[in-house]
Design a protein around this motif. Structure first.
Motif, PDB file in Angstrom:
ATOM      1  N   GLY A  70       1.014  -1.264   0.027  1.00  0.00           N
ATOM      2  CA  GLY A  70      -0.328   0.114  -0.402  1.00  0.00           C
ATOM      3  C   GLY A  70       1.073   1.073   0.176  1.00  0.00           C
ATOM      4  N   GLN A  71       0.036   2.364  -0.478  1.00  0.00           N
ATOM      5  CA  GLN A  71       0.900   3.848  -0.611  1.00  0.00           C
ATOM      6  C   GLN A  71       1.391   4.065   0.948  1.00  0.00           C
ATOM      7  OE1 GLN A  71      -1.177   7.292  -2.523  1.00  0.00           O
ATOM      8  NE2 GLN A  71       0.576   8.212  -1.436  1.00  0.00           N
ATOM      9  N   HIS A  72       0.510   3.943   1.578  1.00  0.00           N
ATOM     10  CA  HIS A  72       1.517   4.206   2.633  1.00  0.00           C
ATOM     11  C   HIS A  72       1.433   3.112   4.336  1.00  0.00           C
ATOM     12  CE1 HIS A  72       0.231   8.245   1.918  1.00  0.00           C
ATOM     13  NE2 HIS A  72      -1.124   8.122   2.228  1.00  0.00           N
ATOM     14  N   GLU A  73       1.810   1.842   3.451  1.00  0.00           N
ATOM     15  CA  GLU A  73       2.122   0.681   4.236  1.00  0.00           C
ATOM     16  C   GLU A  73       3.550   0.342   4.365  1.00  0.00           C
ATOM     17  OE1 GLU A  73       0.361  -4.245   3.918  1.00  0.00           O
ATOM     18  OE2 GLU A  73       0.614  -2.963   2.536  1.00  0.00           O
ATOM     19  N   SER A  74       4.109  -0.262   5.876  1.00  0.00           N
ATOM     20  CA  SER A  74       5.249  -0.261   5.840  1.00  0.00           C
ATOM     21  C   SER A  74       6.210  -1.561   5.310  1.00  0.00           C
ATOM     22  CB  SER A  74       5.838  -0.372   7.292  1.00  0.00           C
ATOM     23  OG  SER A  74       5.195  -1.655   7.835  1.00  0.00           O
ATOM     24  N   LYS A  76       7.537  -3.540   6.618  1.00  0.00           N
ATOM     25  CA  LYS A  76       7.096  -4.308   7.293  1.00  0.00           C
ATOM     26  C   LYS A  76       5.960  -5.616   7.550  1.00  0.00           C
ATOM     27  CE  LYS A  76       6.830  -6.355  12.584  1.00  0.00           C
ATOM     28  NZ  LYS A  76       7.705  -5.862  14.266  1.00  0.00           N
ATOM     29  N   ASP A  77       5.130  -4.620   7.175  1.00  0.00           N
ATOM     30  CA  ASP A  77       3.396  -4.881   7.303  1.00  0.00           C
ATOM     31  C   ASP A  77       3.245  -5.932   6.073  1.00  0.00           C
ATOM     32  OD1 ASP A  77       2.958  -3.807  10.005  1.00  0.00           O
ATOM     33  OD2 ASP A  77       2.024  -1.850   8.684  1.00  0.00           O
ATOM     34  N   TYR A  78       3.661  -5.398   4.966  1.00  0.00           N
ATOM     35  CA  TYR A  78       3.909  -5.624   3.300  1.00  0.00           C
ATOM     36  C   TYR A  78       4.083  -6.966   3.332  1.00  0.00           C
ATOM     37  CZ  TYR A  78       5.338  -6.746  -1.106  1.00  0.00           C
ATOM     38  OH  TYR A  78       4.839  -7.627  -2.840  1.00  0.00           O
ATOM     39  N   MET A  79       5.911  -7.416   3.696  1.00  0.00           N
ATOM     40  CA  MET A  79       6.213  -8.740   4.315  1.00  0.00           C
ATOM     41  C   MET A  79       5.165  -9.434   5.082  1.00  0.00           C
ATOM     42  SD  MET A  79      10.122  -7.442   3.673  1.00  0.00           S
ATOM     43  CE  MET A  79      10.660  -9.516   3.636  1.00  0.00           C
ATOM     44  N   THR A  80       5.293  -9.043   5.903  1.00  0.00           N
ATOM     45  CA  THR A  80       4.050  -9.904   7.104  1.00  0.00           C
ATOM     46  C   THR A  80       2.865 -10.415   6.391  1.00  0.00           C
ATOM     47  OG1 THR A  80       5.018  -8.982   8.604  1.00  0.00           O
ATOM     48  CG2 THR A  80       2.558 -10.028   8.671  1.00  0.00           C
ATOM     49  N   ARG A  81       1.982  -9.696   5.659  1.00  0.00           N
ATOM     50  CA  ARG A  81       0.739 -10.229   4.796  1.00  0.00           C
ATOM     51  C   ARG A  81       0.948 -10.756   3.955  1.00  0.00           C
ATOM     52  NH1 ARG A  81      -1.766  -6.875   0.354  1.00  0.00           N
ATOM     53  NH2 ARG A  81      -0.386  -4.954   1.445  1.00  0.00           N
ATOM     54  N   PHE A  82       1.941 -10.942   2.995  1.00  0.00           N
ATOM     55  CA  PHE A  82       2.646 -11.114   1.950  1.00  0.00           C
ATOM     56  C   PHE A  82       2.912 -12.766   2.324  1.00  0.00           C
ATOM     57  CE2 PHE A  82       5.626 -13.344  -1.708  1.00  0.00           C
ATOM     58  CZ  PHE A  82       4.699 -12.494  -2.947  1.00  0.00           C
ATOM     59  N   PHE A 212      -3.570   9.355  14.694  1.00  0.00           N
ATOM     60  CA  PHE A 212      -3.383   9.646  15.964  1.00  0.00           C
ATOM     61  C   PHE A 212      -3.141   7.742  16.090  1.00  0.00           C
ATOM     62  CE2 PHE A 212      -3.242  13.209  17.243  1.00  0.00           C
ATOM     63  CZ  PHE A 212      -3.600  13.769  16.481  1.00  0.00           C
ATOM     64  N   VAL A 213      -3.221   6.415  15.284  1.00  0.00           N
ATOM     65  CA  VAL A 213      -3.762   5.626  14.820  1.00  0.00           C
ATOM     66  C   VAL A 213      -2.118   4.472  15.516  1.00  0.00           C
ATOM     67  CG1 VAL A 213      -6.018   5.823  13.959  1.00  0.00           C
ATOM     68  CG2 VAL A 213      -3.369   4.970  12.563  1.00  0.00           C
ATOM     69  N   ASP A 214      -2.517   3.280  15.870  1.00  0.00           N
ATOM     70  CA  ASP A 214      -1.777   2.320  15.234  1.00  0.00           C
ATOM     71  C   ASP A 214      -1.290   2.099  13.973  1.00  0.00           C
ATOM     72  OD1 ASP A 214      -0.670  -0.666  17.223  1.00  0.00           O
ATOM     73  OD2 ASP A 214       0.643   0.217  15.896  1.00  0.00           O
ATOM     74  N   ARG A 215       0.219   2.503  13.791  1.00  0.00           N
ATOM     75  CA  ARG A 215       0.478   2.151  11.789  1.00  0.00           C
ATOM     76  C   ARG A 215       1.217   0.724  11.739  1.00  0.00           C
ATOM     77  NH1 ARG A 215      -0.038   6.453   9.476  1.00  0.00           N
ATOM     78  NH2 ARG A 215       1.095   5.706   7.517  1.00  0.00           N
ATOM     79  N   THR A 216       1.051  -0.195  13.206  1.00  0.00           N
ATOM     80  CA  THR A 216       1.345  -1.645  13.090  1.00  0.00           C
ATOM     81  C   THR A 216       0.489  -2.334  12.602  1.00  0.00           C
ATOM     82  OG1 THR A 216       0.970  -1.932  14.994  1.00  0.00           O
ATOM     83  CG2 THR A 216       2.995  -1.252  14.415  1.00  0.00           C
ATOM     84  N   LYS A 217      -0.856  -1.910  12.179  1.00  0.00           N
ATOM     85  CA  LYS A 217      -1.939  -2.647  12.165  1.00  0.00           C
ATOM     86  C   LYS A 217      -2.322  -1.783  10.687  1.00  0.00           C
ATOM     87  CE  LYS A 217      -2.749  -3.789  16.748  1.00  0.00           C
ATOM     88  NZ  LYS A 217      -3.655  -4.262  17.992  1.00  0.00           N
ATOM     89  N   HIS A 218      -3.058  -2.567   9.366  1.00  0.00           N
ATOM     90  CA  HIS A 218      -3.729  -2.112   8.641  1.00  0.00           C
ATOM     91  C   HIS A 218      -4.634  -3.216   8.683  1.00  0.00           C
ATOM     92  CE1 HIS A 218      -3.842  -2.277   3.958  1.00  0.00           C
ATOM     93  NE2 HIS A 218      -3.337  -0.849   4.591  1.00  0.00           N
ATOM     94  N   TYR A 219      -5.583  -2.398   7.618  1.00  0.00           N
ATOM     95  CA  TYR A 219      -7.042  -2.941   7.151  1.00  0.00           C
ATOM     96  C   TYR A 219      -7.124  -2.762   6.455  1.00  0.00           C
ATOM     97  CZ  TYR A 219      -9.633   1.368   9.145  1.00  0.00           C
ATOM     98  OH  TYR A 219      -9.751   2.706   9.170  1.00  0.00           O
ATOM     99  N   ALA A 220      -7.669  -4.174   5.018  1.00  0.00           N
ATOM    100  CA  ALA A 220      -7.198  -3.563   3.623  1.00  0.00           C
ATOM    101  C   ALA A 220      -8.524  -3.430   3.686  1.00  0.00           C
ATOM    102  CB  ALA A 220      -6.914  -5.503   3.689  1.00  0.00           C
ATOM    103  N   PHE A 221      -9.766  -3.524   3.662  1.00  0.00           N
ATOM    104  CA  PHE A 221     -10.980  -3.277   3.345  1.00  0.00           C
ATOM    105  C   PHE A 221     -10.915  -1.776   3.180  1.00  0.00           C
ATOM    106  CE2 PHE A 221     -15.271  -3.230   1.746  1.00  0.00           C
ATOM    107  CZ  PHE A 221     -16.119  -2.350   2.660  1.00  0.00           C
ATOM    108  N   HIS A 222     -10.573  -0.732   3.776  1.00  0.00           N
ATOM    109  CA  HIS A 222     -10.668   0.500   4.111  1.00  0.00           C
ATOM    110  C   HIS A 222      -9.292   1.025   3.245  1.00  0.00           C
ATOM    111  CE1 HIS A 222     -14.225   1.023   6.399  1.00  0.00           C
ATOM    112  NE2 HIS A 222     -14.378   1.240   5.449  1.00  0.00           N
TER     113      HIS A 222
END
Length: 272
Positions: A70-74, A76-82, A212-222
């Motif tokens: 994602g454009q703003h996805e870290s 680490k989050d991308y590799m975890t999701r992969f 103000f959110v936890d950027r270690t958590k990503h929800y793909a729907f939104h």
């Protein structure tokens, strides 16, 4: 256990099999016509044929090509999701794994670095990714250090007549309980989006200020940060409505207790 008690004893196998069933499977067994089963092979084939539609869909390696950072996805989050997606794929070719992992990177300096260095193995790629993740972690820490000072400055220079902008309120669920699915809600959302059962949201949810959110958590729907798709109230309510309409039966182990009256009462409760 069944074969231990009698590997070639058809009556033992047929009698032991139902002792391991419950829910919909046990109900199916109880409704078998008398005399319809003559061997354990018949019993096994009937069971598999009846519940074939309930099998969880397993993605192939081609599915990895649809996973993009994602454009703003870290990183680490991308590799975890992969990595979560690769677990579902059997006998995945390491070459395909590496190629799709690199292809899914968003345009930027790290992707350019990978294009120049050309890592030939997953181990080489992970080594370079580890350095990039450390850089991203450092940048996030620096942002966190600067934010308190910035907020103090805003309070100091805010004019007396100005009003604080209210943060959008978090949505509340329309349901008291949720259906238990046989796979993660994130996987269901991804599959029904691909199948065009639903359309992607026209605009991402704005009830959480991304500062103000936890950027270690990503929800793909939104396509936002703050929590996971499995915890997204909007996504959970959407899946619940589709389940009540009977569109998600293959993701539900048993429909026991979810008849028309229950759907009608829940619809009335949600409208009230």
């Amino acid at each position: 256990m069944m074969f231990f008690n009698g590997p070639k004893n058809e009556p033992v196998l047929c009698r032991a099999f139902p002792t391991y069933l419950d829910g919909a499977a046990l109900l199916w067994f109880s409704k078998l016509p008398e005399g319809s089963i003559s061997s354990f092979e018949d019993l096994a084939r009937s069971f598999i044929d009846y519940f074939a539609v309930s099998r969880i869909y397993v993605h192939g390696s081609d599915y990895l090509g649809t996973i993009k950072q994602g454009q703003h996805e870290s990183l680490k989050d991308y590799m975890t999701r992969f990595a979560d997606a690769t677990v579902e794929i059997q006998d995945l070719d390491p070459t395909v794994h590496l190629h799709t992992l690199k292809a899914g990177l968003r345009p930027g300096k790290f992707r350019e670095t990978i294009a120049i260095t050309k890592p030939k193995t997953l181990e080489e790629f992970r080594e370079r990714a580890a350095g990039q993740m450390e850089i991203e972690k450092l940048r996030e820490a620096q942002k966190s250090d600067k934010q308190p000072h910035r907020r103090d400055e805003e309070k100091t220079f805010r004019s007396p007549g100005s009003r604080d902008t209210k943060r959008p309120s978090k949505p509340t669920s329309k349901y008291n309980t949720y259906t238990r699915f046989n796979t993660r809600r994130e996987n269901i959302i991804r599959e029904i989006l691909n199948a065009k059962i639903i359309k992607p949201p026209a605009r991402a949810g704005n009830y959480q200020d991304q500062r103000f959110v936890d950027r270690t958590k990503h929800y793909a729907f939104h396509r936002k940060f703050g929590h996971t798709t499995d915890d997204c109230i909007v996504a959970k309510d959407l899946l619940e409505r589709l389940a009540d309409q009977g569109l998600l039966d293959k993701y539900i182990e048993s429909r026991k207790g979810k008849g028309g009256k229950l759907r009608q009462s829940r619809a009335q409760a949600s409208s009230g």
